[in-house]
Design a protein around this motif. Structure first.
Motif, PDB file in Angstrom:
ATOM      1  N   LYS A  99       0.855  -1.191   0.000  1.00  0.00           N
ATOM      2  CA  LYS A  99       0.000   0.000   0.000  1.00  0.00           C
ATOM      3  C   LYS A  99       0.888   1.237   0.000  1.00  0.00           C
ATOM      4  CE  LYS A  99      -0.509   0.591   5.018  1.00  0.00           C
ATOM      5  NZ  LYS A  99       0.769  -0.041   5.287  1.00  0.00           N
ATOM      6  N   ARG A 100       0.317   2.361  -0.416  1.00  0.00           N
ATOM      7  CA  ARG A 100       1.079   3.599  -0.436  1.00  0.00           C
ATOM      8  C   ARG A 100       1.417   4.028   0.983  1.00  0.00           C
ATOM      9  NH1 ARG A 100      -0.540   9.290  -3.544  1.00  0.00           N
ATOM     10  NH2 ARG A 100       1.425  10.368  -3.058  1.00  0.00           N
ATOM     11  N   THR A 101       2.598   4.636   1.156  1.00  0.00           N
ATOM     12  CA  THR A 101       3.006   5.100   2.472  1.00  0.00           C
ATOM     13  C   THR A 101       3.730   6.431   2.367  1.00  0.00           C
ATOM     14  OG1 THR A 101       4.169   4.489   4.505  1.00  0.00           O
ATOM     15  CG2 THR A 101       5.249   3.912   2.434  1.00  0.00           C
ATOM     16  N   TRP A 102       3.752   7.160   3.476  1.00  0.00           N
ATOM     17  CA  TRP A 102       4.479   8.424   3.563  1.00  0.00           C
ATOM     18  C   TRP A 102       5.555   8.352   4.632  1.00  0.00           C
ATOM     19  CZ3 TRP A 102      -0.554   7.820   2.337  1.00  0.00           C
ATOM     20  CH2 TRP A 102      -1.022   8.468   1.198  1.00  0.00           C
ATOM     21  N   VAL A 103       5.747   7.186   5.208  1.00  0.00           N
ATOM     22  CA  VAL A 103       6.744   7.013   6.264  1.00  0.00           C
ATOM     23  C   VAL A 103       7.450   5.669   6.080  1.00  0.00           C
ATOM     24  CG1 VAL A 103       5.499   8.411   7.952  1.00  0.00           C
ATOM     25  CG2 VAL A 103       5.074   5.942   7.832  1.00  0.00           C
ATOM     26  N   SER A 104       8.587   5.543   6.741  1.00  0.00           N
ATOM     27  CA  SER A 104       9.282   4.260   6.810  1.00  0.00           C
ATOM     28  C   SER A 104       9.359   3.843   8.268  1.00  0.00           C
ATOM     29  CB  SER A 104      10.691   4.368   6.212  1.00  0.00           C
ATOM     30  OG  SER A 104      11.366   3.130   6.313  1.00  0.00           O
ATOM     31  N   SER A 105       8.900   2.635   8.559  1.00  0.00           N
ATOM     32  CA  SER A 105       8.835   2.153   9.940  1.00  0.00           C
ATOM     33  C   SER A 105       9.467   0.777  10.041  1.00  0.00           C
ATOM     34  CB  SER A 105       7.376   2.060  10.411  1.00  0.00           C
ATOM     35  OG  SER A 105       6.732   3.299  10.331  1.00  0.00           O
ATOM     36  N   PRO A 106      10.061   0.448  11.186  1.00  0.00           N
ATOM     37  CA  PRO A 106      10.601  -0.893  11.374  1.00  0.00           C
ATOM     38  C   PRO A 106       9.498  -1.941  11.261  1.00  0.00           C
ATOM     39  CG  PRO A 106      10.714   0.397  13.421  1.00  0.00           C
ATOM     40  CD  PRO A 106      10.254   1.306  12.356  1.00  0.00           C
ATOM     41  N   GLY A 107       9.818  -3.041  10.592  1.00  0.00           N
ATOM     42  CA  GLY A 107       8.843  -4.105  10.407  1.00  0.00           C
ATOM     43  C   GLY A 107       8.033  -3.982   9.131  1.00  0.00           C
ATOM     44  N   TYR A 108       8.223  -2.893   8.375  1.00  0.00           N
ATOM     45  CA  TYR A 108       7.499  -2.682   7.120  1.00  0.00           C
ATOM     46  C   TYR A 108       8.500  -2.609   5.966  1.00  0.00           C
ATOM     47  CZ  TYR A 108       3.216  -1.432   9.661  1.00  0.00           C
ATOM     48  OH  TYR A 108       2.103  -1.453  10.458  1.00  0.00           O
ATOM     49  N   LEU A 109       8.415  -3.549   5.031  1.00  0.00           N
ATOM     50  CA  LEU A 109       9.257  -3.462   3.846  1.00  0.00           C
ATOM     51  C   LEU A 109       8.906  -2.203   3.070  1.00  0.00           C
ATOM     52  CD1 LEU A 109       9.263  -7.124   2.425  1.00  0.00           C
ATOM     53  CD2 LEU A 109      11.049  -5.980   3.741  1.00  0.00           C
ATOM     54  N   LEU A 110       9.916  -1.504   2.567  1.00  0.00           N
ATOM     55  CA  LEU A 110       9.738  -0.254   1.829  1.00  0.00           C
ATOM     56  C   LEU A 110      10.138  -0.476   0.379  1.00  0.00           C
ATOM     57  CD1 LEU A 110       9.189   2.847   1.857  1.00  0.00           C
ATOM     58  CD2 LEU A 110      11.622   3.126   2.430  1.00  0.00           C
ATOM     59  N   SER A 111       9.228  -0.131  -0.546  1.00  0.00           N
ATOM     60  CA  SER A 111       9.527  -0.312  -1.958  1.00  0.00           C
ATOM     61  C   SER A 111       8.944   0.856  -2.752  1.00  0.00           C
ATOM     62  CB  SER A 111       8.972  -1.652  -2.457  1.00  0.00           C
ATOM     63  OG  SER A 111       9.453  -1.942  -3.766  1.00  0.00           O
ATOM     64  N   THR A 112       8.862   0.683  -4.080  1.00  0.00           N
ATOM     65  CA  THR A 112       8.418   1.754  -4.967  1.00  0.00           C
ATOM     66  C   THR A 112       7.312   1.259  -5.878  1.00  0.00           C
ATOM     67  OG1 THR A 112      10.713   2.519  -5.001  1.00  0.00           O
ATOM     68  CG2 THR A 112       9.199   3.506  -6.590  1.00  0.00           C
ATOM     69  N   GLY A 113       6.228   2.037  -5.957  1.00  0.00           N
ATOM     70  CA  GLY A 113       5.142   1.741  -6.881  1.00  0.00           C
ATOM     71  C   GLY A 113       4.976   2.883  -7.866  1.00  0.00           C
ATOM     72  N   SER A 114       4.309   2.619  -8.961  1.00  0.00           N
ATOM     73  CA  SER A 114       4.085   3.669  -9.947  1.00  0.00           C
ATOM     74  C   SER A 114       3.073   4.679  -9.410  1.00  0.00           C
ATOM     75  CB  SER A 114       3.579   3.071 -11.255  1.00  0.00           C
ATOM     76  OG  SER A 114       2.254   2.586 -11.097  1.00  0.00           O
ATOM     77  N   ALA A 115       3.005   5.832 -10.065  1.00  0.00           N
ATOM     78  CA  ALA A 115       2.077   6.876  -9.636  1.00  0.00           C
ATOM     79  C   ALA A 115       0.626   6.450  -9.800  1.00  0.00           C
ATOM     80  CB  ALA A 115       2.344   8.156 -10.420  1.00  0.00           C
ATOM     81  N   THR A 116       0.372   5.470 -10.677  1.00  0.00           N
ATOM     82  CA  THR A 116      -1.001   5.030 -10.939  1.00  0.00           C
ATOM     83  C   THR A 116      -1.368   3.739 -10.232  1.00  0.00           C
ATOM     84  OG1 THR A 116      -0.245   3.914 -12.959  1.00  0.00           O
ATOM     85  CG2 THR A 116      -1.064   6.171 -13.182  1.00  0.00           C
ATOM     86  N   ASP A 117      -0.361   2.953  -9.799  1.00  0.00           N
ATOM     87  CA  ASP A 117      -0.650   1.669  -9.156  1.00  0.00           C
ATOM     88  C   ASP A 117       0.291   1.456  -7.971  1.00  0.00           C
ATOM     89  OD1 ASP A 117      -1.391  -0.851  -8.409  1.00  0.00           O
ATOM     90  OD2 ASP A 117      -0.532  -1.867 -10.150  1.00  0.00           O
ATOM     91  N   PRO A 118      -0.154   1.819  -6.755  1.00  0.00           N
ATOM     92  CA  PRO A 118       0.691   1.650  -5.582  1.00  0.00           C
ATOM     93  C   PRO A 118       0.627   0.256  -4.962  1.00  0.00           C
ATOM     94  CG  PRO A 118      -1.324   2.746  -4.952  1.00  0.00           C
ATOM     95  CD  PRO A 118      -1.426   2.500  -6.435  1.00  0.00           C
ATOM     96  N   SER A 119      -0.008  -0.676  -5.642  1.00  0.00           N
ATOM     97  CA  SER A 119      -0.216  -2.001  -5.050  1.00  0.00           C
ATOM     98  C   SER A 119       0.854  -3.018  -5.450  1.00  0.00           C
ATOM     99  CB  SER A 119      -1.594  -2.547  -5.452  1.00  0.00           C
ATOM    100  OG  SER A 119      -1.665  -2.762  -6.845  1.00  0.00           O
ATOM    101  N   THR A 120       1.758  -2.634  -6.359  1.00  0.00           N
ATOM    102  CA  THR A 120       2.759  -3.580  -6.847  1.00  0.00           C
ATOM    103  C   THR A 120       4.108  -2.886  -6.996  1.00  0.00           C
ATOM    104  OG1 THR A 120       1.047  -4.742  -8.104  1.00  0.00           O
ATOM    105  CG2 THR A 120       3.334  -5.213  -8.682  1.00  0.00           C
ATOM    106  N   PRO A 121       5.188  -3.457  -6.469  1.00  0.00           N
ATOM    107  CA  PRO A 121       6.514  -2.870  -6.672  1.00  0.00           C
ATOM    108  C   PRO A 121       6.900  -2.883  -8.148  1.00  0.00           C
ATOM    109  CG  PRO A 121       6.551  -4.438  -4.854  1.00  0.00           C
ATOM    110  CD  PRO A 121       5.231  -4.611  -5.545  1.00  0.00           C
ATOM    111  N   ILE A 122       7.540  -1.813  -8.597  1.00  0.00           N
ATOM    112  CA  ILE A 122       7.995  -1.736  -9.981  1.00  0.00           C
ATOM    113  C   ILE A 122       9.504  -1.981 -10.030  1.00  0.00           C
ATOM    114  CG2 ILE A 122       6.146  -0.168 -10.695  1.00  0.00           C
ATOM    115  CD1 ILE A 122       8.139   2.142 -10.419  1.00  0.00           C
TER     116      ILE A 122
END
Length: 205
Positions: free
Chosen positions: A142-165
């Motif tokens: 899901k889209r996020t505005w923060v990075s927190s321990p225990g949450y993998l951080l990746s990148t999604g497109s501007a139109t689809d935040p549900s899948t890493p690109i």
């Protein structure tokens, strides 16, 4: 990534001998070696220095914001790749709140405070993208505005935040905010050193 499934086969043996049938189980080791290498780095060597804060400037019954600092994360890969960063709190269990990264303990064993990492901008291969995170080891995002321990951080497109690109060159603009716990919960008769530390571990998807 290929997934290998261990096949279980059964056979039956009828024997006239009075011996018990032998049983066994298989161990299968799988994995993938990727030809792509990605290197993460942080500006300023990943150091945020809040300087010296006077104990008298801390709020007695509320947490105190003592600094906000910009920091840029960059990830450079040999070729486009799907990856995530695993934020690890190196002072786990010392944060005044469980959501963020800890600052260590006072000499009296009290939780000193915490720091948070807000994500301001995300650029993937020169294009505006969105930071996304996962709390179930990459099964859902899901889209996020923060990075927190225990949450993998990746990148999604501007139109689809549900899948890493797949990305070859990534930049994320962070803002690191440091907060000290309420002063009436701390022993501040001597100097106390903030000792917050986090590691962003590369994981290939």
């Amino acid at each position: 990534m290929k997934k290998y499934i261990a096949a279980l086969s059964t056979t039956a043996l009828i024997s006239v001998a009075p011996h018990a049938l032998a049983s066994s189980t298989d161990l299968t080791v799988t994995g993938t070696i990727t030809p792509v290498a990605c290197t993460p780095s942080l500006s300023n060597g990943g150091i945020v220095d809040n300087g010296k804060i006077s104990a008298k400037d801390l709020k007695p019954t509320l947490h105190t914001l003592v600094g906000k600092h910009p920091l840029q994360l960059t990830v450079t890969c040999d070729a486009p790749a799907q990856f995530a960063l695993n934020p690890i709190d190196n002072q786990a269990g010392t944060g005044s709140t469980r959501t963020w990264f800890g600052l260590g303990l006072t000499d009296a064993g009290e939780k000193l405070g915490w720091f948070s990492v807000e994500i301001k901008n995300t650029i993937a291969d020169g294009v505006v993208a969105h930071a996304i995170d996962s709390d179930d080891d990459g099964k859902t995002w899901k889209r996020t505005w923060v990075s927190s321990p225990g949450y993998l951080l990746s990148t999604g497109s501007a139109t689809d935040p549900s899948t890493p690109i797949a990305v070859q060159a990534l930049t994320m603009d962070f803002e690191v905010a440091t907060r000290i716990a309420r002063a009436d919960s701390l022993t501040l008769t001597d100097e106390v050193t903030m000792n917050g530390s986090a590691t962003f571990e590369m994981k290939y998807l």
